[in-house]
Design an enzyme around this catalytic site. Sequence first.
Site, PDB file in Angstrom:
ATOM      1  CG  PHE A  79      -2.165   0.852   1.051  1.00 35.17           C
ATOM      2  CD1 PHE A  79      -3.011   0.702  -0.028  1.00 35.17           C
ATOM      3  CD2 PHE A  79      -2.471   1.808   2.011  1.00 35.17           C
ATOM      4  CE1 PHE A  79      -4.140   1.496  -0.163  1.00 35.17           C
ATOM      5  CE2 PHE A  79      -3.597   2.609   1.900  1.00 35.17           C
ATOM      6  CZ  PHE A  79      -4.436   2.450   0.804  1.00 35.17           C
ATOM      7  CD  GLU A  95       0.732  -1.857 -21.146  1.00 34.33           C
ATOM      8  OE1 GLU A  95       1.881  -1.466 -21.437  1.00 34.33           O
ATOM      9  OE2 GLU A  95       0.046  -2.543 -21.908  1.00 34.33           O
ATOM     10  CB  VAL A 145       7.733  -2.062 -20.084  1.00 35.69           C
ATOM     11  CG1 VAL A 145       8.793  -1.495 -21.035  1.00 35.69           C
ATOM     12  CG2 VAL A 145       7.758  -3.577 -20.140  1.00 35.69           C
ATOM     13  N   GLY A 184      13.452  13.154  -6.469  1.00 34.43           N
ATOM     14  CA  GLY A 184      12.659  11.943  -6.350  1.00 34.43           C
ATOM     15  C   GLY A 184      12.704  11.036  -7.554  1.00 34.43           C
ATOM     16  CD  GLU A 200      13.984   4.081  -5.425  1.00 31.97           C
ATOM     17  OE1 GLU A 200      14.059   4.306  -4.199  1.00 31.97           O
ATOM     18  OE2 GLU A 200      12.907   3.998  -6.044  1.00 31.97           O
ATOM     19  CE  LYS A 239      11.633  -0.197 -16.353  1.00 30.49           C
ATOM     20  NZ  LYS A 239      11.706   1.278 -16.243  1.00 30.49           N
ATOM     21  N   GLY A 289       5.885   7.720 -11.658  1.00 26.85           N
ATOM     22  CA  GLY A 289       4.838   8.552 -11.078  1.00 26.85           C
ATOM     23  C   GLY A 289       3.729   7.688 -10.503  1.00 26.85           C
TER      24      GLY A 289
END
Length: 353
Positions: free
Chosen positions: A11, A151, A154, A208, A211, A226, A324
């Site tokens: 979450f 979906e 990638v 942001g 990492e 990917k 995002g």
Amino acid sequence: MNRHDIALIGFGGVARALAETIRDRGEELTRELGFELRVVAITDLRLGSLMVADGIDLDAVLRMPAGETFAGKHGGTAAPQNDYVIRNTTADIVVEATFTNPIDGEPAVSHVRAALESGKSVTTTNKGPVALAGTELNRIAAENGVTFAYEGAVVSGTPVLRLAEKTLAGLQINAVRGILNGTSNYVLGQMELGMTLEDAVAEAQALGYAEADPTADIEGSDVQLKVVILANELLGANLTTADVQRRGISEVTAADIVQAAAEGKRWKLVGSAFRNAAGGVTAGVEPVALPVGDPLAGVSGPTNAVSFDTDMLGTVTVSGPGAGRVETAFALLSDIIAINAARAADEAVAVGR
């Protein structure tokens, strides 16, 4: 009314964004999509686990103060109990959104496997399960008559896989290449402006985009996963990460940036896969100085893009956000829509028998 009950395993920002969408746009989505969405289970390392068969009050959960857990709620515990919730929830769709190790794909691989074995469809934006165990997990899904959808694994919310599968159906895709990591793309752009690699990475972290440990972005292992997914899904390959040669952007120097600019080129970290003369698929990840006329050269900042080399349309390029919370939540929603369509198709076949 058709309805899908959902379990959110993890979450964090993306799952919360999906929950906010269901809370804020639930009635609108029901009218538009023709089915209702109801969250019946949530697990989280910090909050614990919550199972409510007739639907969780999402507004109450989203307004929980810091430090509070699910322990005080009906159906709640302070422990996440991921496997137990996955196998025992009344949900028919499991949204797998945990923090996952990219080396072995855990715990997401185990979560997806448990859900599929329990007869539940799964959507995830985690790369690991798809790149490292996709063949096995798709087989388990087929054996249990459910759907494994990914979906967002990638390019976040940009629908690369579904575009190729649906919109480009009928075309032969001979090659695929792309800018698949927004952090590295942002860093290279800042280096073009004169920043050092180290300073550009620090700025990306502050914004942001990167990492605390940016190694997977800078050295290309994120893109490597990917590329495995793209090669296997779109070119029919059966590659592993060991089959994908990888070089990161740490070897790109300031002098390389200057020279490329003088030649009208821009450095990009490109992941690619193409059909080779032997009939197999060759794939790799490497920094490339692209001419400005290349459709990937103009992709700036944390944006991603993928180009498909097709037999009838030539090169088709799609670009969009590669990260995002809201954008990635859309990928989960689009998977849920696809899962609903697959279930409707199965039901129509069953009725016709």
